[in-house]
Each structure stands twice: as structure tokens, then as C-alpha cells.
Design a protein around this motif. Sequence first.
Motif, short mmCIF file in Angstrom:
data_model
loop_
_atom_site.label_atom_id
_atom_site.label_comp_id
_atom_site.label_asym_id
_atom_site.label_seq_id
_atom_site.Cartn_x
_atom_site.Cartn_y
_atom_site.Cartn_z
N ASP A 31 47.09 102.29 40.88
CA ASP A 31 46.82 102.14 42.28
C ASP A 31 46.28 103.33 42.82
N VAL A 32 46.74 104.77 42.29
CA VAL A 32 46.18 105.80 42.88
C VAL A 32 44.73 106.16 42.65
N ALA A 33 44.44 105.71 41.44
CA ALA A 33 42.83 105.40 41.16
C ALA A 33 41.99 104.49 42.11
N GLU A 34 42.81 103.45 42.24
CA GLU A 34 42.08 102.54 43.38
C GLU A 34 42.01 103.07 44.99
N PHE A 35 42.95 103.68 45.25
CA PHE A 35 42.78 104.40 46.79
C PHE A 35 41.88 105.42 46.74
N LEU A 36 41.52 106.01 45.41
CA LEU A 36 40.63 107.24 45.45
C LEU A 36 39.22 106.39 45.53
N ARG A 37 38.96 105.46 44.66
CA ARG A 37 37.75 104.70 44.86
C ARG A 37 37.62 104.22 46.32
N ARG A 38 38.47 103.71 46.88
CA ARG A 38 38.17 103.13 48.30
C ARG A 38 38.00 104.34 49.25
N ALA A 39 38.52 105.52 49.08
CA ALA A 39 38.14 106.87 49.55
C ALA A 39 36.59 107.18 49.45
N GLY A 40 36.26 106.64 48.40
CA GLY A 40 34.65 107.32 48.17
C GLY A 40 34.48 107.96 46.83
N LEU A 41 35.66 108.04 46.04
CA LEU A 41 35.36 108.71 44.72
C LEU A 41 35.05 107.88 43.61
N GLU A 42 33.93 108.08 42.85
CA GLU A 42 33.51 107.18 41.85
C GLU A 42 34.58 107.23 40.55
N ALA A 43 34.78 106.24 40.01
CA ALA A 43 35.59 106.11 38.73
C ALA A 43 34.98 107.09 37.80
N GLY A 44 35.90 107.81 37.10
CA GLY A 44 35.39 108.66 36.09
C GLY A 44 34.85 109.86 36.51
N SER A 45 34.82 110.21 37.99
CA SER A 45 34.10 111.27 38.32
C SER A 45 35.37 112.56 38.68
N TYR A 46 36.60 112.23 38.41
CA TYR A 46 37.78 113.08 38.44
C TYR A 46 38.75 112.83 37.58
N ASP A 47 39.87 113.63 37.47
CA ASP A 47 40.85 113.54 36.51
C ASP A 47 42.22 113.35 37.27
N LEU A 48 43.21 112.53 37.28
CA LEU A 48 44.33 112.09 37.86
C LEU A 48 45.25 113.50 37.90
N GLU A 49 44.99 114.34 36.75
CA GLU A 49 45.70 115.35 36.38
C GLU A 49 45.22 116.85 36.92
N ASP A 50 43.94 116.67 37.59
CA ASP A 50 43.43 117.98 38.16
C ASP A 50 44.07 118.13 39.46
N PRO A 51 44.96 119.50 39.37
CA PRO A 51 45.53 120.08 40.61
C PRO A 51 44.67 120.40 41.84
N THR A 52 43.32 120.73 41.48
CA THR A 52 42.46 121.03 42.64
C THR A 52 42.24 119.65 43.48
N LEU A 53 42.33 118.66 43.05
CA LEU A 53 42.24 117.39 43.66
C LEU A 53 43.32 116.53 44.27
N ILE A 54 44.35 116.57 43.20
CA ILE A 54 45.55 115.90 43.58
C ILE A 54 46.80 116.75 43.47
N GLU A 55 47.69 116.82 44.47
CA GLU A 55 49.07 117.32 44.34
C GLU A 55 50.04 116.37 44.43
N TRP A 56 50.79 116.24 43.00
CA TRP A 56 51.52 115.42 42.64
C TRP A 56 53.11 115.84 43.02
N ARG A 57 53.96 115.42 43.85
CA ARG A 57 55.04 115.78 43.99
C ARG A 57 56.09 115.05 43.56
#
Length: 68
Positions: A31-57
Motif C-alpha cells: 500500500d505504501v509503495a502504491e501511494f508513492l507511485r501515485r505521488a510520482g515515484l517510479e517503482a524500483g527507484s526507491y527503497d522502502l527502508e531508505d531513512p532519507t525518504l521514509i520516516e517509519w514511526r
Amino acid sequence: MRIVVYPPDDSGGRRVRADGEILGMAYTAQDVAEFLRRAGLEAGSYDLEDPTLIEWRGGGPDEWGLPG
């Protein structure tokens, strides 16, 4: 773009925000990946564990379900 994924709420979903705008409620990492796609990020161009992109609380991308 800065993404924040909040801890699970009473329904087990996690609110997702991008630059302060609510994108929706995620119940899986997909679901998070789909939200990122809708926000304009291309699949495979990011890592869901990248703390510079995603802050997981309240747990990372492997933490789903109702809070402990």
C-alpha cells in the motif's frame, strides 16, 4: 519528497503522509509503495527502508497490524 508512515491505529492501518499531505491509510508495505507511485515515484527507484525518504514511526516496513 519526505514520507512519514505513522504507527498502526485502532484498525491496524498506518497513515501515510508526503510533505505534510495525507496520502491515505496503508495496511501493507505494498500500500505504501502504491501511494508513492501515485505521488510520482517510479517503482524500483526507491527503497522502502531508505531513512532519507521514509520516516517509519512505530516500526518499519515489516511492522503491520494492531499496536502491541
